[in-house]
Motif scaffolding. Structure first.
Motif, PDB file in Angstrom:
ATOM      1  N   HIS A  91       0.899  -0.918   0.060  1.00 11.65           N
ATOM      2  CA  HIS A  91      -0.138   0.223  -0.201  1.00 11.65           C
ATOM      3  C   HIS A  91       0.850   0.980   0.009  1.00 11.65           C
ATOM      4  O   HIS A  91       1.849   1.291   0.740  1.00 11.65           O
ATOM      5  N   LEU A 144      -4.342   2.169   8.979  1.00  9.40           N
ATOM      6  CA  LEU A 144      -4.144   1.024   8.303  1.00  9.40           C
ATOM      7  C   LEU A 144      -3.518  -0.266   8.854  1.00  9.40           C
ATOM      8  O   LEU A 144      -3.983  -1.328   8.616  1.00  9.40           O
ATOM      9  N   VAL A 173      -1.870  -1.667  -3.939  1.00 10.11           N
ATOM     10  CA  VAL A 173      -3.209  -1.339  -3.288  1.00 10.11           C
ATOM     11  C   VAL A 173      -2.962   0.075  -3.203  1.00 10.11           C
ATOM     12  O   VAL A 173      -1.948   0.656  -2.790  1.00 10.11           O
ATOM     13  N   LEU A 227      -9.032  -2.103  -0.305  1.00  9.13           N
ATOM     14  CA  LEU A 227      -8.149  -2.576   0.522  1.00  9.13           C
ATOM     15  C   LEU A 227      -8.970  -3.715   1.335  1.00  9.13           C
ATOM     16  O   LEU A 227      -8.191  -4.748   1.873  1.00  9.13           O
ATOM     17  N   PHE A 279       1.266  -7.124   5.062  1.00 10.45           N
ATOM     18  CA  PHE A 279       0.769  -6.028   4.645  1.00 10.45           C
ATOM     19  C   PHE A 279       2.134  -4.975   4.717  1.00 10.45           C
ATOM     20  O   PHE A 279       2.539  -4.674   5.805  1.00 10.45           O
ATOM     21  N   ASP A 336       3.214  -0.791   4.190  1.00 10.98           N
ATOM     22  CA  ASP A 336       2.549   0.602   4.025  1.00 10.98           C
ATOM     23  C   ASP A 336       3.693   1.519   3.979  1.00 10.98           C
ATOM     24  O   ASP A 336       4.549   1.484   4.631  1.00 10.98           O
TER      25      ASP A 336
END
Length: 378
Positions: free
Chosen positions: A2, A89, A42, A65, A77, A79
């Motif tokens: 992400h 998040l 994403v 998401l 995941f 970020d």
């Protein structure tokens, strides 16, 4: 993955880390197998995601998401989006049972950072925070020198970081701004103290000694800038920071961090380490040393040209061919950790320590005083 449509996420994490790992056939594990990361991009902008995926041959991308987090196919995941969004998040990813890896700062305040630590511990997921500078060749050379006892007792560390970030005025002949506009808005999580003191915490702690106290002065030197749409806005966040640190063992460190400085030094980041037996000056990649035996003996005399060339008498440290991209090196360690191979000590608590120092730096600026840095456990 992400937030990889931005400069740092795309260049360092997607292209130079994950895609390079894929090109080399994955990460080698002890049992002879190879772990192959399979990224899904994403974000919110479908056009950017599609363009990025086509440009680099990434098959999967989505703007959903929630669906990505529900998927059992992806275990991690990552970020690299804006700091303000990160705690929420990460909490969502942890709640979904994902291992988490993220850019720093992990949050804009210590309370949120510690909440993430507790959430990850309860969920028993693995976690990591990017601390890329520890794997830069220049800093690895400093670590090698320290471990060999080259410095003797370390007395002081001086860091100079930064460059001129253009204001982005579309009506002038100057280049476009190199950093996103939110970096200069406090209300959006911007500010160089929050950004860079997180870096200096892990650099100092790991290389020179634990930070015990901080005194920091921030400044907003450029009051107005222009955003990505060419609209003028008021800069509400600090664009320069001047911070001193007391370290365990008695050394003093001082770091100047600025987006309003023009560079006349070896690199965008330089560190000078002075010890009783020798000194070193390191940039991102190169490092020069001067031993006690090679140290010149200057005499103050302003009435004659300086007879000593102070750039002589410094020896360049050799490279190690095993060193590569700093971000990729840490990614490989984290992926091995996820696969069950060894500990990974650069987790969310390390990220929280960075946020703690930044928070204390801002408080020190406001109060105009030295502040102790309490130990964080967990």
């Amino acid at each position: 993955m992400h937030g990889v449509t931005g400069r740092m996420g795309m260049n360092q994490h997607l292209v130079r880390s994950i895609l390079e790992i894929r090109k080399q056939g994955g990460v080698a594990l002890k049992d002879g197998t190879r772990l192959m990361p399979d990224p899904i991009l994403v974000g919110r902008n479908a056009a950017k995601l599609e363009e990025l995926s086509q440009q680099h041959g990434v098959k999967r991308w989505t703007t959903d998401l929630d669906a990505a987090l529900r998927s059992k196919a992806d275990a991690v995941f990552f970020d690299a989006a804006s700091t303000q969004l990160r705690p929420t998040l990460l909490q969502r990813a942890i709640a979904a049972g994902k291992h988490v890896y993220c850019e720093k700062p992990v949050a804009t305040n210590l309370a949120e950072a510690l909440s993430l630590c507790r959430a990850a511990k309860r969920a028993r997921v693995k976690h990591g925070v990017v601390q890329d500078k520890l794997w830069l060749p220049g800093l690895l050379k400093l670590q090698r020198l320290r471990d060999a006892g080259f410095f003797g007792k370390i007395l002081s560390v001086r860091g100079e970081f930064g460059y001129w970030v253009f204001e982005g005025d579309p009506h002038s002949a100057q280049p476009y701004a190199q950093r996103p506009s939110w970096n200069y808005r406090k209300q959006d999580g911007g500010g160089i103290i929050l950004d860079m003191l997180c870096h200096w915490r892990y650099v100092i702690d790991n290389l020179f000694g634990a930070v015990k106290a901080v005194s920091c002065r921030g400044a907003t030197h450029i009051p107005y800038r222009w955003d990505e749409r060419g609209k003028k806005y008021r800069a509400t966040a600090d664009d320069a920071a001047y911070a001193s640190f007391e370290l365990a063992g008695g050394a003093i460190a001082h770091f100047n961090s600025s987006w309003t400085v023009r560079v006349r030094r070896d690199d965008l980041l330089t560190l000078q380490v002075d010890g009783t037996k020798g000194s070193a000056v390191a940039g991102l990649r190169r490092c020069y040393t001067q031993s006690l035996d090679a140290t010149p003996k200057p005499v103050w005399n302003p009435d004659i040209p300086q007879p000593i060339d102070f750039f002589e008498g410094w020896k360049e440290e050799a490279d190690d061919p095993a060193w590569g991209n700093a971000f990729k090196a840490q990614w490989e360690l984290f992926l091995r950790h996820v696969a069950g191979e060894g500990p990974f000590r650069w987790g969310l608590m390390e990220g929280a320590r960075g946020v703690q120092l930044a928070e204390l730096g801002l408080k020190s600026w406001k109060q105009k005083k030295w502040l102790n840095v309490p130990a964080l456990r967990g």
